[in-house]
Structures are given as structure tokens and as C-alpha cells.
Design an enzyme around this catalytic site. Structure first.
Site, PDB file in Angstrom:
ATOM      1  N   GLY A 153      -0.184  -3.626   3.982  1.00  0.00           N
ATOM      2  CA  GLY A 153      -0.846  -2.330   3.946  1.00  0.00           C
ATOM      3  C   GLY A 153      -0.133  -1.356   4.853  1.00  0.00           C
ATOM      4  CB  SER A 154      -1.127  -0.046   8.122  1.00  0.00           C
ATOM      5  OG  SER A 154      -2.446  -0.002   7.622  1.00  0.00           O
ATOM      6  N   GLY A 200      -5.286  -2.658   8.745  1.00  0.00           N
ATOM      7  CA  GLY A 200      -4.929  -1.534   9.607  1.00  0.00           C
ATOM      8  C   GLY A 200      -4.764  -1.894  11.067  1.00  0.00           C
ATOM      9  CG  ASP A 215      -2.089  -0.796   1.217  1.00  0.00           C
ATOM     10  OD1 ASP A 215      -2.277  -1.485   0.200  1.00  0.00           O
ATOM     11  OD2 ASP A 215      -2.873  -0.771   2.188  1.00  0.00           O
ATOM     12  CE  LYS A 219      -6.955  -0.918  -0.239  1.00  0.00           C
ATOM     13  NZ  LYS A 219      -7.023  -2.384  -0.201  1.00  0.00           N
ATOM     14  N   GLY A 233      -3.143  -7.174   8.123  1.00  0.00           N
ATOM     15  CA  GLY A 233      -2.481  -7.297   9.421  1.00  0.00           C
ATOM     16  C   GLY A 233      -1.034  -7.754   9.348  1.00  0.00           C
TER      17      GLY A 233
END
Lengths: 293, 201
Positions: A234-235, A152, A23, A80, A213
Site C-alpha cells: 500500500g503506502s 499505512g 496501491d 475498495k 505494513g
């Protein structure tokens, strides 16, 4: 949509195997991801951890930002759209993004229907928590499935739960007699023809990736060993204290997921990972994985 | 003959499947030590920037080059880019196994990807095969000793240089085993017979 066209969509997903999709929220981050060895990037305005913190409605990103990232990197760029928001998907198609993620990370636009993805030339990836959900999305035209996990959260527990569930249900399916399959399809709420196909193949008819995650090289190795064919981070990267080193380390751990020594090397000397959340800290109504069905 | 498939990133699984179908044993190549066990190698499709970064990081560039002096290598899509002598993108450190010049993603993004039927010339026969091009590279120039096995829209899409083959599409996605037979299956009538070729030259 012919079978050939669907196979070309799956073809790109095949090319992404064994890699890491990251991301990114800016061209600079996209460059860091590409230089670290990411095989694709997901362009979005806010990473899931910030969406969770800021609240409000999360929508498709500004086309200007997606274009800037497309101009900066040469690896595939994904973006997205909201669940059921086919107009956002149409816009992403005109931008020629390489993959569209109909994602629970954004606020759903339709509580009942997902997008009919066969209408698009761009391939779609969708999240799933179990086999029934995965097969419903494939039935609608998804060319890649990823676990939903809990985006997240920096907590791998939900991605593990979803991957194990999908694998266990597929295993069970391969042991069933033909006369038990319709009941299984009914129970799962899954299209019967796809249930038969999975029973025959012993796996999903499209690539199966992990998301939601993943924060460390060990998390990536764990998901790959549980049967994921690629990982989305992602994060986990840009919420850590050392995005560049961590991005490289996650790529190495994904390539060498079976070689614990190499994963150990990749894990050595990293700064703090993102802080993360216990599942009990996320009230049930705020869990992103509950979005979509 | 055991064949290695480079498993840094990409669609290596599909190549193992094709080799298994031909009755050829295959193993993953994840470090240059793995090359010692094999007599041929495949560089699969995937992302060429990723492959280039990882090959450099794991110090595989020179070992693969010298492996290529004695053994055949097949490259599909990103693999073709890695095997080229010159690439119009300075992020890629190519291996120089094929005397060609290539441009990455030259046919456009995913929306322009697709499958066509193409003609392939081999040993006096013409094979009609499906070719799936995914964000495919374009071969811009070929050296004098490079054999063009197939072309499409005026550009070569499959080439052979010595005992190496590079293709800009994905036979492994369409279950086409012809290229694998040519390089790696001595029992097949399509096999290229390395020794004869050396004698001729």
C-alpha cells in the site's frame, strides 16, 4: 451463485499469485506500478498512510479516477468499498473493476454486518487477523483473503502476527479429531462446513495473500516465506523516496523470495523507505485492523 | 521426463498439481539456468505484462525460444500470449513459438469471465471439457501450419504448432489433464508422439 461461478472468482485470484498488487492514487502511479511488474493495482484516492494522517471519513474513490486508471493500465484494477457498504460495491460492479476490496482502511459503514458477497459477479477480497475471521468472510463469499496487518504503518509486525495466527490455527485444525471440530468452529466463530474443508485441505479454500505494513523487498520475502501467496503493497511504495526502483525491487523479491542473494540484490542501493510507525504510537482506537470482525 | 513450470508470476501451483496427478516430476523455472534440467516447459496463466517484463529482466526470452526448438511448451492464457508470434500490444515481447496473432483481454474484464463446456478434437476423438476463461485473450489469426484443436464463438481457443500448444483458457483450474498428457505423458494414449510427427514432415 453456483459453485462454478465462485470458482471463476477464485480463478482470477489464482492468476495473481506470486505477484505484487500495488496501491495507486493516480493514472501516473498506476503506470509506474504496471511498468515495474505489478500483477494488479488497487485504485484509491488516498493511500492508507495519508488516510491515517488526514483523518475524516474515508470512502469509496470517485468513479472518474477509477475509470482513468482502468484506461491507463491493462492489468487488473481493484477498488475498495467500506465494510458493509453494499451500495458502494454495486457502483464498483457497474464500473467493472476486477476485484472489490471490502476494506478496513475505509471507514466502516456497518458495524455489525459485512457485505453478502455471493450476490455479486465481481470477486471480493477481505482482510482477516485470524482463521475465524477469514472463514466468516469466505462464508459471505470472499474469493481471496489477505492479512489485515496495520495498513499505512510501514510496520510489518501486525501482518506477521496475522499470517502466523492463521497458519498456526490451520495447523491445529488438521490435528483435530472429527468430534473436536464443532467446538473448534464455535470457539472461532467460523462456519462449520468451512472448518471441515480447511481440516481436509490443510489450507484456506481460497488464495491467502499478505497486506498491511509491507515496505521493503525483505518484508515481501518474509511474508511469502510465512505462507503468503502474493503481497499487497500500500503506502510502502509511493511513500518512499524512490517509488519506481522500490516497486521493481519488491516485485523481484516476491518472485525470488526463497533466493536470499536475489533479495539482497533487490534491496541494494534503495533510497529511504517510508518512515513508518511503532504500534505503540498508534492509539488503540485508531488501529485500522480493529474495524470489522 | 522432468517438466519445468515457469514461476515468475501466475497460477504455476495448479500446473504442478496436474503434473503430479499424472505422475510427472516437475520443477520451478525461475531463471534460464533452470531450463537445463527439463525436457518440457509450461508457461502458466498470470498477467502477461508482468510475465513479459520479468522474462526480459531475467534475460529468459532467447533461452526459452531456443529451448522450444527441441522441447515441447504448453502455454495457458497469459502463457498463450507470450508464445504468440504477434500480440496487439507493444508492451509484450512475445516468444514467437506459435504462429498466431492474439489480442489481450479481448473478451472483457473479470465480470465477463466464466466457465463453458467446449469440444476438443484430438486423434479422431471429441472430448467435452470445461473451459474457464479469465480475462481471456483472443486468437485473431493462425498460420497455415497451426492445428486448431478447439474453437468457440468462431475463434480458435486451443492451437498446436509443431510440439507447442497454446490455450486461451485454464484446464489446470478445472482439473483437466488432457493437454498435459498430450505434450508430457508418453504413457498416455493421448500423447502426441514427437518422432512420428517429425518423420511425417
Amino acid at each position: 451463485m453456483t459453485k462454478g461461478e465462485f470458482d471463476v472468482k477464485i480463478g482470477l485470484a489464482e492468476m495473481l499469485k506470486g505477484g505484487v498488487i500495488m496501491d495507486v492514487t493516480s493514472a501516473d502511479q498506476a503506470k509506474i506500478a504496471e511498468d515495474a511488474g505489478a500483477c494488479a493495482v488497487m485504485a484509491l484516492e488516498r493511500i492508507p498512510a495519508d488516510i491515517r494522517e488526514d483523518g475524516g471519513i474515508a470512502r469509496m474513490s470517485d468513479p472518474a479516477m477509477i475509470k482513468e486508471i482502468q484506461e491507463t493500465v491493462s492489468i487488473p484494477v481493484m477498488a475498495k468499498c467500506r465494510i458493509g457498504h453494499f451500495a458502494e460495491a454495486q457502483i464498483l460492479e457497474t464500473l467493472e473493476v476486477d476485484f472489490i476490496d471490502e476494506s478496513e482502511v475505509l471507514t466502516p459503514a456497518d458495524e455489525k454486518n459485512h457485505i453478502w458477497k455471493h450476490d455479486f459477479k465481481i470477486p471480493f477480497v477481505c482482510g482477516a487477523r485470524n482463521l475465524g475471521e477469514a472463514l466468516r468472510r469466505i462464508g459471505e463469499g470472499a474469493a481471496m483473503i489477505r492479512t489485515k496487518g496495520e495498513a499505512g504503518s510501514g510496520n510489518i509486525v501486525e501482518a506477521v502476527r496475522h499470517m502466523r495466527t492463521i497458519q498456526a490455527e490451520m495447523k491445529k485444525l488438521t490435528t483435530l479429531d472429527q468430534d473436536e471440530m464443532m467446538a473448534f468452529a464455535r470457539e472461532m466463530g467460523a462456519p462449520f462446513s468451512l472448518v471441515q474443508e480447511v481440516a481436509e485441505l490443510g489450507k484456506l479454500p481460497v488464495p491467502n495473500f499478505a497486506a498491511g505494513g509491507i515496505a521493503t523487498p525483505a518484508d515481501a520475502s518474509l511474508m511469502m516465506q510465512l505462507g503468503a501467496e502474493t503481497v499487497f503493497v500500500g503506502s510502502g511504495i509511493f511513500k518512499s523516496d524512490d517509488p519506481e526502483t522500490r516497486a521493481k525491487a519488491v516485485v523481484e523479491a516476491t518472485t525470488h523470495f526463497l533466493d536470499a542473494k536475489k533479495v539482497a540484490e533487490a534491496s541494494t542501493g534503495l533510497k529511504n523507505a517510508m518512515k513508518g510507525l511503532e504500534m505503540s504510537e498508534i492509539p488503540e482506537g485508531e488501529r485500522l485492523q480493529e474495524r470489522g470482525w | 521426463m522432468i517438466i519445468g513450470v515457469l514461476e515468475l508470476q501466475g497460477d504455476f501451483a495448479k500446473h504442478h498439481q496436474i503434473l503430479a496427478k499424472l505422475g510427472i516430476e516437475s520443477v520451478p523455472i525461475k531463471s534460464y539456468h533452470d531450463l537445463e534440467k527439463v525436457e518440457g516447459c509450461i508457461i502458466p496463466g498470470g498477467e502477461s505484462t508482468t510475465l513479459s517484463i520479468l522474462m526480459e529482466r531475467y534475460k529468459m526470452i532467447n533461452p526459452i525460444k531456443s529451448f522450444g526448438e527441441s522441447f515441447p511448451i504448453l502455454g495457458t492464457c497469459a502463457g498463450l500470449i507470450m508464445m504468440a508470434k504477434s500480440v496487439l500490444d507493444n508492451r509484450i515481447l512475445p516468444l514467437g513459438l506459435l504462429d498466431i496473432r492474439v489480442n489481450r483481454n479481448a473478451y472483457g474484464r473479470q465480470i465477463h469471465s466464466g466457465t463453458k463446456t467446449i469440444q476438443m478434437h484430438w486423434k479422431g476423438s471429441i472430448f467435452s471439457i470445461p473451459a474457464t476463461m479469465i480475462r481471456a485473450p483472443k486468437i485473431l489469426e493462425v498460420g497455415n501450419n497451426v492445428k486448431i484443436l478447439s474453437d468457440w464463438k468462431g475463434s480458435p481457443i486451443a492451437v498446436m504448432d509443431g510440439h507447442h500448444i497454446g490455450i486461451n483458457f485454464h484446464p489446470e483450474l478445472n482439473n483437466v489433464s488432457l493437454f498435459h498428457e498430450i505434450l508430457f505423458q508418453p504413457k498416455s494414449k493421448n500423447y502426441y508422439k514427437p518422432n512420428q510427427e517429425k518423420n511425417v514432415s
